[in-house]
Design a protein around this motif. Structure first.
Motif, PDB file in Angstrom:
ATOM      1  N   ALA A  68      23.577  40.070  10.938  1.00 37.53           N
ATOM      2  CA  ALA A  68      24.539  39.992   9.835  1.00 37.53           C
ATOM      3  C   ALA A  68      25.786  40.815  10.113  1.00 37.53           C
ATOM      4  CB  ALA A  68      23.871  40.527   8.568  1.00 37.53           C
ATOM      5  N   MET A  69      26.943  40.184   9.976  1.00 36.69           N
ATOM      6  CA  MET A  69      28.173  40.964  10.118  1.00 36.69           C
ATOM      7  C   MET A  69      29.200  40.626   9.054  1.00 36.69           C
ATOM      8  SD  MET A  69      28.809  41.679  14.121  1.00 36.69           S
ATOM      9  CE  MET A  69      28.211  40.163  14.795  1.00 36.69           C
ATOM     10  N   GLY A  97      26.924  38.018   6.956  1.00 38.34           N
ATOM     11  CA  GLY A  97      27.133  39.316   6.321  1.00 38.34           C
ATOM     12  C   GLY A  97      26.925  39.209   4.817  1.00 38.34           C
ATOM     13  N   ASN A 127      22.332  36.952   3.011  1.00 35.97           N
ATOM     14  CA  ASN A 127      22.389  38.423   2.958  1.00 35.97           C
ATOM     15  C   ASN A 127      22.930  38.931   1.625  1.00 35.97           C
ATOM     16  OD1 ASN A 127      23.610  41.233   3.589  1.00 35.97           O
ATOM     17  ND2 ASN A 127      22.468  40.757   5.447  1.00 35.97           N
ATOM     18  N   LYS A 194      16.053  44.450   5.352  1.00 33.11           N
ATOM     19  CA  LYS A 194      16.810  44.767   6.560  1.00 33.11           C
ATOM     20  C   LYS A 194      17.550  46.089   6.438  1.00 33.11           C
ATOM     21  CE  LYS A 194      20.715  43.014   9.227  1.00 33.11           C
ATOM     22  NZ  LYS A 194      21.465  44.276   9.109  1.00 33.11           N
ATOM     23  N   THR A 196      20.232  48.932   8.202  1.00 29.54           N
ATOM     24  CA  THR A 196      21.545  48.685   8.806  1.00 29.54           C
ATOM     25  C   THR A 196      21.883  49.767   9.832  1.00 29.54           C
ATOM     26  OG1 THR A 196      22.443  49.787   6.864  1.00 29.54           O
ATOM     27  CG2 THR A 196      22.506  47.392   6.862  1.00 29.54           C
ATOM     28  N   THR A 224      25.066  50.633  16.346  1.00 32.36           N
ATOM     29  CA  THR A 224      26.193  50.957  15.475  1.00 32.36           C
ATOM     30  C   THR A 224      25.740  51.979  14.429  1.00 32.36           C
ATOM     31  OG1 THR A 224      26.853  48.653  15.750  1.00 32.36           O
ATOM     32  CG2 THR A 224      27.965  49.911  14.010  1.00 32.36           C
ATOM     33  N   GLY A 276      21.026  48.776  18.471  1.00 27.43           N
ATOM     34  CA  GLY A 276      21.177  49.220  19.861  1.00 27.43           C
ATOM     35  C   GLY A 276      20.556  48.308  20.900  1.00 27.43           C
ATOM     36  N   PRO A 299      27.677  44.015  19.733  1.00 29.66           N
ATOM     37  CA  PRO A 299      28.028  43.396  21.023  1.00 29.66           C
ATOM     38  C   PRO A 299      28.584  41.976  20.856  1.00 29.66           C
ATOM     39  CG  PRO A 299      25.850  44.379  21.137  1.00 29.66           C
ATOM     40  CD  PRO A 299      26.272  44.446  19.709  1.00 29.66           C
ATOM     41  N   LEU A 301      30.140  40.826  18.240  1.00 25.18           N
ATOM     42  CA  LEU A 301      31.461  40.933  17.621  1.00 25.18           C
ATOM     43  C   LEU A 301      32.522  41.255  18.677  1.00 25.18           C
ATOM     44  CD1 LEU A 301      33.059  41.001  14.933  1.00 25.18           C
ATOM     45  CD2 LEU A 301      32.632  43.461  14.865  1.00 25.18           C
TER      46      LEU A 301
HETATM   47  C1  LIG Z   1      31.165  44.682  11.520  1.00 26.28           C
HETATM   48  C2  LIG Z   1      29.763  44.763  11.023  1.00 26.28           C
HETATM   49  C3  LIG Z   1      29.474  44.369   9.725  1.00 26.28           C
HETATM   50  C4  LIG Z   1      28.162  44.432   9.235  1.00 26.28           C
HETATM   51  N1  LIG Z   1      27.891  43.968   7.976  1.00 26.28           N
HETATM   52  C5  LIG Z   1      26.596  43.861   7.559  1.00 26.28           C
HETATM   53  C6  LIG Z   1      26.263  43.215   6.329  1.00 26.28           C
HETATM   54  O1  LIG Z   1      27.134  42.747   5.602  1.00 26.28           O
HETATM   55  N2  LIG Z   1      24.945  43.136   5.992  1.00 26.28           N
HETATM   56  C7  LIG Z   1      23.953  43.657   6.796  1.00 26.28           C
HETATM   57  O2  LIG Z   1      22.777  43.513   6.472  1.00 26.28           O
HETATM   58  N3  LIG Z   1      24.255  44.287   7.943  1.00 26.28           N
HETATM   59  C8  LIG Z   1      25.536  44.398   8.357  1.00 26.28           C
HETATM   60  N4  LIG Z   1      25.829  45.003   9.556  1.00 26.28           N
HETATM   61  C9  LIG Z   1      24.746  45.690  10.291  1.00 26.28           C
HETATM   62  C10 LIG Z   1      24.180  44.869  11.428  1.00 26.28           C
HETATM   63  O3  LIG Z   1      23.604  43.665  10.960  1.00 26.28           O
HETATM   64  C11 LIG Z   1      23.129  45.654  12.244  1.00 26.28           C
HETATM   65  O4  LIG Z   1      22.020  45.932  11.424  1.00 26.28           O
HETATM   66  C12 LIG Z   1      23.661  46.977  12.783  1.00 26.28           C
HETATM   67  O5  LIG Z   1      25.023  46.867  13.146  1.00 26.28           O
HETATM   68  C13 LIG Z   1      22.874  47.433  14.018  1.00 26.28           C
HETATM   69  O6  LIG Z   1      22.969  46.499  15.066  1.00 26.28           O
HETATM   70  P1  LIG Z   1      23.880  46.770  16.372  1.00 26.28           P
HETATM   71  O7  LIG Z   1      23.518  48.131  16.863  1.00 26.28           O
HETATM   72  O8  LIG Z   1      23.514  45.681  17.319  1.00 26.28           O
HETATM   73  O9  LIG Z   1      25.311  46.706  15.928  1.00 26.28           O
HETATM   74  C14 LIG Z   1      27.124  44.945  10.059  1.00 26.28           C
HETATM   75  C15 LIG Z   1      27.429  45.346  11.372  1.00 26.28           C
HETATM   76  C16 LIG Z   1      28.714  45.259  11.863  1.00 26.28           C
HETATM   77  C17 LIG Z   1      28.987  45.698  13.284  1.00 26.28           C
END
Ligand SMILES: Cc1cc2nc3c(=O)[nH]c(=O)nc-3n(C[C@H](O)[C@H](O)[C@H](O)COP(=O)(O)O)c2cc1C
Length: 366
Positions: A68-69, A97, A127, A194, A196, A224, A276, A299, A301
């Motif tokens: 989700a983003m 997202g 979401n 979920k 975050t 992140t 990660g 990654p 994004l």
């Molecule tokens: C730009 C961005 C926006 C995000 N928005 C949401 C969201 O709206 N809802 C959600 O459940 N997670 C959101 N996340 C969290 C991601 O789904 C994920 O759980 C988190 O970034 C860890 O994954 P990563 O380390 O691969 O980035 C967002 C992450 C990013 C980078």
């Protein structure tokens, strides 16, 4: 529609900070402590390896979800379109997202609907956030999220740390298990709880299972950091205390490798491993620890804003690495990979032991 404009500004800022600032906790995922056992005689051919899985009534060609983003802002439509096309082309799952913005302002629905349009056969996950549930939203809004994108499942995101550090955050988490139960009972699609970026503990996992959810996306420490993202925003806004809070709590939470074990060993839920995951090797380790599928957010994004070609190359790289590691461990399928021995070393092993788990249960499998 001031509320949706405020959310839009915040989302746009999040995207900028995530892409431009140092917000990555990669060294802390615990996956560095996880090793798979090499087989010099794997007794299979690389060609035989299949990464296919079934999840929430969909077939995926690979156990990978685009996490989700974005959604609801102008740029999001273009980003979601490219991500959804990639999900469809490579048989990946995709989560949108938070749909809050589109529930408050239907003109924003387009950036979400595009996902199902471009990924008609993919696993698509809706979401919604916990803070909205504690301020009155419930099954009705959950149903609208699902219908908007013809979703196969609904993720309800848990982000207590982010809300606590966010300027104007809504850190309201009281009474949520009851709300989750209500939603589970009244919608006809599976609910995934979920995180975050702070991970899910065995205590929460057990409660989530009791509440009737069918999956957990651990989203642990190691990718992140939303404390870091909000820290940067607090600094820009001159909120020095929130900035310091974000800095202090940047590494707060449960590392991804540990969270996977805690959830897998304490429930029968479907487990999405995220936080990660950056390489196919990371994905293989997460699956060997027991996850059904992995999720990656930042990654994808980073690649998609550079264009479809870098995104495609990255997806292919991930798949090649995952398949190669499966071959090298003698695993024809992800089910076989989940039964292979895994060595858990260092701090990760120590943490798990202190929580009552036995790393030897993993290393002695055969
Ligand atoms: C730009 C961005 C926006 C995000 N928005 C949401 C969201 O709206 N809802 C959600 O459940 N997670 C959101 N996340 C969290 C991601 O789904 C994920 O759980 C988190 O970034 C860890 O994954 P990563 O380390 O691969 O980035 C967002 C992450 C990013 C980078």
């Amino acid at each position: 529609m001031k509320a949706s404009t405020d959310i839009e500004n915040r989302k746009r800022r999040h995207l900028r900070v995530v892409l431009e600032e140092d917000v990555e906790n990669e060294a802390y995922s615990g996956l560095q402590d996880v090793q798979l056992v090499h087989r010099a005689l794997p007794e299979i051919d690389l060609e035989e390896v299949s990464t296919e899985i079934s999840l929430f009534s969909r077939r995926l060609s690979a156990p990978i979800i685009i996490s989700a983003m974005t959604g609801g802002i102008m740029e999001a439509e273009r980003i979601n379109e490219a991500l959804a096309e990639m999900a469809e082309a490579y048989g990946l799952g995709i989560g949108v997202g938070s749909q809050r913005i589109a529930l408050e302002d239907p003109r924003r629905e387009r950036a979400f609907r595009i996902v199902r349009e471009k990924a008609p056969s993919s696993l698509v996950i809706g979401n919604l956030g916990c803070p909205q549930l504690s301020t009155g939203w419930g099954p009705r809004e959950a149903r609208r999220c699902l219908e908007m994108i013809d979703a196969d499942a609904l993720a309800i995101h848990m982000n207590p740390l982010q809300e606590a550090v966010q300027v104007g955050g809504e850190a309201r988490y009281r009474g949520l298990l009851k709300k989750i139960r209500e939603i589970v009972e009244e919608i006809d699609k599976p609910v995934i709880m979920k995180e975050t970026g702070c991970g899910v503990s065995l205590e929460d996992a057990v409660e989530i299972e009791r509440a009737g959810a069918e999956g957990i996306d651990v989203s642990g420490v190691g990718g992140t950091s939303w404390a870091a993202v909000e820290q940067h925003i607090a600094r820009e806004e001159g909120k020095t205390q929130l900035e310091a809070l974000g800095r202090s709590l940047r590494y707060w939470g449960i590392p991804t490798a540990i969270s996977i074990v805690e959830v897998v060993r304490s429930t029968r839920l479907k487990v999405i491993a995220s936080g990660g995951i950056r390489t196919g090797l990371d994905a293989a380790k997460a699956i060997a620890l027991g996850a059904d599928v992995v999720g990656l957010a930042r990654p994808f994004l980073e690649k998609v804003i550079k264009g479809r070609e870098p995104l495609k190359e990255y997806v292919e790289q991930l798949l090649m690495e995952l398949k190669t590691v499966m071959f090298l461990t003698g695993s024809r399928s992800t089910d076989e990979l989940r039964r292979k021995p895994v060595i858990i070393l260092g701090k990760t092993a120590e943490w798990l032991r202190l929580r009552g788990f036995k790393p030897e249960d993993y290393s002695k499998r055969s």
